[in-house]
Write a protein that holds these residues in place. Structure first.
Motif, PDB file in Angstrom:
ATOM      1  N   TRP A 112       6.092   7.331   5.718  1.00  0.00           N
ATOM      2  CA  TRP A 112       6.319   8.601   5.022  1.00  0.00           C
ATOM      3  C   TRP A 112       5.038   9.161   4.400  1.00  0.00           C
ATOM      4  O   TRP A 112       4.808  10.374   4.411  1.00  0.00           O
ATOM      5  CB  TRP A 112       7.415   8.459   3.968  1.00  0.00           C
ATOM      6  CG  TRP A 112       7.723   9.774   3.317  1.00  0.00           C
ATOM      7  CD1 TRP A 112       7.493  10.131   2.030  1.00  0.00           C
ATOM      8  CD2 TRP A 112       8.309  10.929   3.954  1.00  0.00           C
ATOM      9  NE1 TRP A 112       7.891  11.428   1.811  1.00  0.00           N
ATOM     10  CE2 TRP A 112       8.397  11.942   2.977  1.00  0.00           C
ATOM     11  CE3 TRP A 112       8.757  11.208   5.253  1.00  0.00           C
ATOM     12  CZ2 TRP A 112       8.918  13.211   3.243  1.00  0.00           C
ATOM     13  CZ3 TRP A 112       9.271  12.472   5.528  1.00  0.00           C
ATOM     14  CH2 TRP A 112       9.346  13.454   4.532  1.00  0.00           C
ATOM     15  N   THR A 124      11.893   0.439  10.474  1.00  0.00           N
ATOM     16  CA  THR A 124      12.586   1.036   9.302  1.00  0.00           C
ATOM     17  C   THR A 124      12.667   2.566   9.350  1.00  0.00           C
ATOM     18  O   THR A 124      13.133   3.136  10.316  1.00  0.00           O
ATOM     19  CB  THR A 124      11.935   0.553   7.975  1.00  0.00           C
ATOM     20  OG1 THR A 124      10.541   0.863   7.996  1.00  0.00           O
ATOM     21  CG2 THR A 124      12.117  -0.924   7.792  1.00  0.00           C
ATOM     22  N   GLN A 155      10.623   4.826   9.836  1.00  0.00           N
ATOM     23  CA  GLN A 155       9.677   5.567  10.679  1.00  0.00           C
ATOM     24  C   GLN A 155      10.377   6.319  11.815  1.00  0.00           C
ATOM     25  O   GLN A 155       9.914   7.383  12.244  1.00  0.00           O
ATOM     26  CB  GLN A 155       8.616   4.602  11.216  1.00  0.00           C
ATOM     27  CG  GLN A 155       7.776   4.011  10.084  1.00  0.00           C
ATOM     28  CD  GLN A 155       7.152   2.665  10.403  1.00  0.00           C
ATOM     29  OE1 GLN A 155       7.083   2.266  11.568  1.00  0.00           O
ATOM     30  NE2 GLN A 155       6.712   1.947   9.383  1.00  0.00           N
ATOM     31  N   GLN A 172       0.803  -1.222   0.000  1.00  0.00           N
ATOM     32  CA  GLN A 172       0.000   0.000   0.000  1.00  0.00           C
ATOM     33  C   GLN A 172       0.842   1.280   0.000  1.00  0.00           C
ATOM     34  O   GLN A 172       0.536   2.235  -0.708  1.00  0.00           O
ATOM     35  CB  GLN A 172      -0.918   0.002   1.239  1.00  0.00           C
ATOM     36  CG  GLN A 172      -1.993   1.038   1.173  1.00  0.00           C
ATOM     37  CD  GLN A 172      -3.118   0.656   0.211  1.00  0.00           C
ATOM     38  OE1 GLN A 172      -3.938  -0.192   0.509  1.00  0.00           O
ATOM     39  NE2 GLN A 172      -3.142   1.280  -0.945  1.00  0.00           N
ATOM     40  N   GLY A 173       1.921   1.270   0.807  1.00  0.00           N
ATOM     41  CA  GLY A 173       2.761   2.462   0.946  1.00  0.00           C
ATOM     42  C   GLY A 173       3.532   2.813  -0.331  1.00  0.00           C
ATOM     43  O   GLY A 173       4.124   3.891  -0.420  1.00  0.00           O
ATOM     44  N   GLN A 181      -8.221   8.081   5.058  1.00  0.00           N
ATOM     45  CA  GLN A 181      -7.276   8.800   5.927  1.00  0.00           C
ATOM     46  C   GLN A 181      -7.128  10.285   5.587  1.00  0.00           C
ATOM     47  O   GLN A 181      -7.145  11.141   6.468  1.00  0.00           O
ATOM     48  CB  GLN A 181      -5.901   8.109   5.897  1.00  0.00           C
ATOM     49  CG  GLN A 181      -4.867   8.834   6.752  1.00  0.00           C
ATOM     50  CD  GLN A 181      -3.696   7.963   7.124  1.00  0.00           C
ATOM     51  OE1 GLN A 181      -3.886   6.899   7.699  1.00  0.00           O
ATOM     52  NE2 GLN A 181      -2.501   8.398   6.820  1.00  0.00           N
ATOM     53  N   HIS A 216       2.300   5.995  13.111  1.00  0.00           N
ATOM     54  CA  HIS A 216       3.541   5.206  13.098  1.00  0.00           C
ATOM     55  C   HIS A 216       4.620   5.923  12.284  1.00  0.00           C
ATOM     56  O   HIS A 216       5.743   5.434  12.195  1.00  0.00           O
ATOM     57  CB  HIS A 216       3.271   3.816  12.517  1.00  0.00           C
ATOM     58  CG  HIS A 216       3.044   3.805  11.034  1.00  0.00           C
ATOM     59  ND1 HIS A 216       2.220   4.704  10.390  1.00  0.00           N
ATOM     60  CD2 HIS A 216       3.536   3.006  10.047  1.00  0.00           C
ATOM     61  CE1 HIS A 216       2.211   4.464   9.091  1.00  0.00           C
ATOM     62  NE2 HIS A 216       2.996   3.435   8.857  1.00  0.00           N
ATOM     63  N   TRP A 232     -10.507   0.230   7.855  1.00  0.00           N
ATOM     64  CA  TRP A 232      -9.648   1.006   6.952  1.00  0.00           C
ATOM     65  C   TRP A 232     -10.323   2.358   6.763  1.00  0.00           C
ATOM     66  O   TRP A 232     -11.529   2.409   6.503  1.00  0.00           O
ATOM     67  CB  TRP A 232      -9.462   0.281   5.619  1.00  0.00           C
ATOM     68  CG  TRP A 232      -8.432   0.898   4.715  1.00  0.00           C
ATOM     69  CD1 TRP A 232      -8.667   1.579   3.552  1.00  0.00           C
ATOM     70  CD2 TRP A 232      -7.008   0.873   4.874  1.00  0.00           C
ATOM     71  NE1 TRP A 232      -7.465   1.985   2.987  1.00  0.00           N
ATOM     72  CE2 TRP A 232      -6.437   1.560   3.787  1.00  0.00           C
ATOM     73  CE3 TRP A 232      -6.155   0.339   5.845  1.00  0.00           C
ATOM     74  CZ2 TRP A 232      -5.062   1.732   3.629  1.00  0.00           C
ATOM     75  CZ3 TRP A 232      -4.781   0.515   5.689  1.00  0.00           C
ATOM     76  CH2 TRP A 232      -4.249   1.196   4.592  1.00  0.00           C
ATOM     77  N   ALA A 233      -9.557   3.415   6.932  1.00  0.00           N
ATOM     78  CA  ALA A 233     -10.163   4.746   6.977  1.00  0.00           C
ATOM     79  C   ALA A 233      -9.900   5.541   5.702  1.00  0.00           C
ATOM     80  O   ALA A 233      -8.880   5.327   5.046  1.00  0.00           O
ATOM     81  CB  ALA A 233      -9.581   5.507   8.156  1.00  0.00           C
ATOM     82  N   SER A 242       1.941   8.802   5.501  1.00  0.00           N
ATOM     83  CA  SER A 242       1.154   9.380   6.591  1.00  0.00           C
ATOM     84  C   SER A 242       1.781  10.680   7.068  1.00  0.00           C
ATOM     85  O   SER A 242       1.083  11.647   7.382  1.00  0.00           O
ATOM     86  CB  SER A 242       1.057   8.396   7.756  1.00  0.00           C
ATOM     87  OG  SER A 242       0.310   7.265   7.376  1.00  0.00           O
ATOM     88  N   LEU A 292       1.135  -1.952   7.230  1.00  0.00           N
ATOM     89  CA  LEU A 292       1.963  -3.138   7.490  1.00  0.00           C
ATOM     90  C   LEU A 292       2.123  -3.483   8.971  1.00  0.00           C
ATOM     91  O   LEU A 292       2.267  -4.650   9.324  1.00  0.00           O
ATOM     92  CB  LEU A 292       3.374  -2.934   6.899  1.00  0.00           C
ATOM     93  CG  LEU A 292       3.482  -2.754   5.384  1.00  0.00           C
ATOM     94  CD1 LEU A 292       4.911  -2.416   4.996  1.00  0.00           C
ATOM     95  CD2 LEU A 292       3.033  -4.004   4.647  1.00  0.00           C
ATOM     96  N   TYR A 316      -7.021  10.870  15.902  1.00  0.00           N
ATOM     97  CA  TYR A 316      -7.027   9.829  14.864  1.00  0.00           C
ATOM     98  C   TYR A 316      -5.805   8.932  15.069  1.00  0.00           C
ATOM     99  O   TYR A 316      -4.678   9.420  15.191  1.00  0.00           O
ATOM    100  CB  TYR A 316      -6.984  10.490  13.479  1.00  0.00           C
ATOM    101  CG  TYR A 316      -6.823   9.509  12.329  1.00  0.00           C
ATOM    102  CD1 TYR A 316      -7.734   8.481  12.126  1.00  0.00           C
ATOM    103  CD2 TYR A 316      -5.751   9.614  11.442  1.00  0.00           C
ATOM    104  CE1 TYR A 316      -7.586   7.583  11.078  1.00  0.00           C
ATOM    105  CE2 TYR A 316      -5.598   8.721  10.384  1.00  0.00           C
ATOM    106  CZ  TYR A 316      -6.523   7.704  10.209  1.00  0.00           C
ATOM    107  OH  TYR A 316      -6.367   6.815   9.182  1.00  0.00           O
ATOM    108  N   VAL A 347      -7.904   3.020  13.574  1.00  0.00           N
ATOM    109  CA  VAL A 347      -7.902   2.040  12.479  1.00  0.00           C
ATOM    110  C   VAL A 347      -7.336   0.723  13.000  1.00  0.00           C
ATOM    111  O   VAL A 347      -6.171   0.646  13.400  1.00  0.00           O
ATOM    112  CB  VAL A 347      -7.044   2.509  11.285  1.00  0.00           C
ATOM    113  CG1 VAL A 347      -7.096   1.470  10.155  1.00  0.00           C
ATOM    114  CG2 VAL A 347      -7.499   3.867  10.768  1.00  0.00           C
TER     115      VAL A 347
END
Ligand SMILES: O=c1ccn([C@@H]2O[C@H](COP(=O)(O)OP(=O)(O)O[C@H]3O[C@H](CO)[C@@H](O)[C@H](O)[C@H]3O)[C@@H](O)[C@H]2O)c(=O)[nH]1
Length: 442
Positions: free
Chosen positions: A344, A364, A366, A14-15, A326, A341, A323-324, A346, A270, A264, A295
């Motif tokens: 990048w 990683t 984050q 997804q990212g 976002q 979290h 799942w929002a 987000s 992941l 939120y 979420v």
């Protein structure tokens, strides 16, 4: 000379799919032709979860198999990568030939990949097609990965990517100090780290390393390589790229909440939370006595723990969603802050909404993103673990209460939002870079 025709291949997580789909929509909006390559599995998943919108219709969708069986576990990214690399390179030339044969006036002029899909640049290179990377992580993360050989040579990390000691380093003289514990391959095993080193070599086939960021956010990262070209923030709306169905009912609920009241909570696509930590977070949300949206994703993999709520959890003040939507939530006037979290995407979405962060990095890049949020841009605060390795409900309550009365952080968040978004307005730096890139790709 015809219009540029881009073939876009994201790593199917997804990212990566989200930013490349947004970039594809942006290119299509500017009159380019775009063909987006999903794996068959992702295509089915995204179609089941999302719907069509007119803008997205301009992006042509095609698929290739990822080499795994339909029932195989794709949350094991290493296994997925091995399978893709042994299956897809042989199939891509035929796909390209078929696409070109169907529109001889507008043949593919450029291949764009996300990290780990460098093999497609190799295929393109052999066929005489130009290539570029769209980096879904920060420019600083990419700059760090580009510096791996120097970091090894200078003895800062060993050949497996592990810091030889904890220290603060600078990747180049004008970059902010960076804690070696926050290097973005934190948590990678030896095999994955070696793959990253190899991938960085392959990605040199890309003429440009497009970054979903701006010069203002990470000014010094761009000095690492002349390939870097910031084109962010990507802000297109896309419902075609979601792997889970968005719970839109929570937007109506948001409409009913007081301004700047809702917390939120989201950990991206992941992260898997430890069951005890999950329970503690649930109780923290009760303790806050504020409206919230949390979420809680259905697990990616049957082997993952199924989350169980503590028996004394009420959750009466908030909404728990699978799942929002976002971006819509972050930009809603009822929103107060984002417990994140620090993935990048987000991070950028929060910046573009002008929302203060409570940072809870898991792995990683984050940690590096968190240090930018808290120490460089100063638009958030970090959540600290206690001696048992848990972020306690008391810590969460204390930091939320602290954040929500901090007018300095609020002010800086709004300023950073404006500065960041200006980059994609007409005449903004990212907008100029995009025009330059589209011209180059003809
Ligand atoms: O309920 C949700 C939760 C997330 N999202 C979207 O999903 C994306 C998540 O991306 P990101 O925040 O980057 O997190 P991850 O999914 O964890 O992304 C992976 O990829 C990123 C880019 O390389 C890295 O920065 C992260 O560390 C890595 O985990 C964002 O666009 C969100 O808007 C939703 O639409 N709804």
């Amino acid at each position: 000379m015809g219009i540029p025709h881009f073939l876009c291949l994201p790593l199917p997580i997804q990212g990566h799919v989200n930013p490349l789909m947004q970039f594809s929509l942006l290119l299509a909006k500017h009159g380019c032709k775009v063909t987006f390559v999903h794996t068959e599995f992702s295509h089915k998943r995204a179609n089941t979860a999302g719907g069509d919108n007119m803008e997205e219709a301009k992006v042509e969708m095609v698929t290739l198999p990822d080499g795994l069986d339909p029932q195989d576990d794709r949350s094991d990214v290493a296994k997925l990568l091995v399978s893709m690399k042994s299956t897809m390179p042989a199939l891509l030339p035929k796909l390209i030939q078929d696409i070109n044969a169907s529109d001889v006036e507008n043949k593919i002029t450029c291949i764009i990949v996300t990290i780990n899909m460098g093999w497609a640049l190799e295929v393109g290179n052999k066929m005489g097609i130009k290539g570029a990377l769209l980096c879904p992580a920060s420019a600083t993360s990419l700059a760090s990965a580009a510096c791996i050989p120097n970091l090894i040579e200078d003895g800062i990390i060993d050949s497996q990517g592990l810091p030889t000691k904890n220290q603060e380093i600078q990747l180049s003289s004008n970059m902010p100090m960076m804690d070696t514990a926050y290097l973005p391959w934190r948590g990678f095993n030896k095999i994955f780290f070696e793959h990253l080193m190899q991938e960085m070599q392959t990605l040199k086939l890309g003429e440009w390393w497009l970054c979903n960021t701006t010069y203002d956010l990470e000014p010094a990262a761009f000095s690492i390589s002349p390939k870097f070209l910031p084109i962010g923030p990507l802000m297109e709306n896309s419902n075609r790229s979601s792997f889970w169905e968005e719970d839109r009912a929570c937007l109506e609920w948001l409409d009913e909440q007081p301004p700047h009241s809702v917390v939120y909570v989201s950990f991206g696509s992941l992260a898997v939370m430890d069951p005890n930590q999950f329970k503690e977070l649930a109780l923290a949300l009760d303790l806050l006595q504020r409206p919230f949206i949390w979420v809680v994703r259905a697990s990616n993999d049957k082997k993952e723990n199924v989350n169980t709520y503590p028996h004394d959890f009420h959750g009466s003040k908030g909404k728990i969603v699978g799942w929002a939507p976002q971006k819509k939530i972050l930009n809603h006037p009822s929103l107060a802050c984002f417990i994140s979290h620090c993935g990048w995407n987000s991070t950028l979405e929060g910046i573009c909404a002008g929302v203060p962060f409570l940072c809870w990095p898991c792995t990683t890049d984050q940690f590096l993103n968190k240090s930018y949020i808290c120490d460089v841009w100063k638009i958030g605060v970090g959540l600290e673990k206690n001696e048992s390795g848990i972020v306690s409900r008391g810590e969460i309550k204390k930091k939320v209460d602290q954040l929500l009365v901090d007018e300095d952080i609020k002010g800086r968040s709004l300023k950073l939002k404006e500065m960041t978004i200006n980059n994609i307005q007409e005449g903004g730096q990212s907008s100029k870079n995009l025009n330059f890139f589209m011209d180059w790709a003809k």
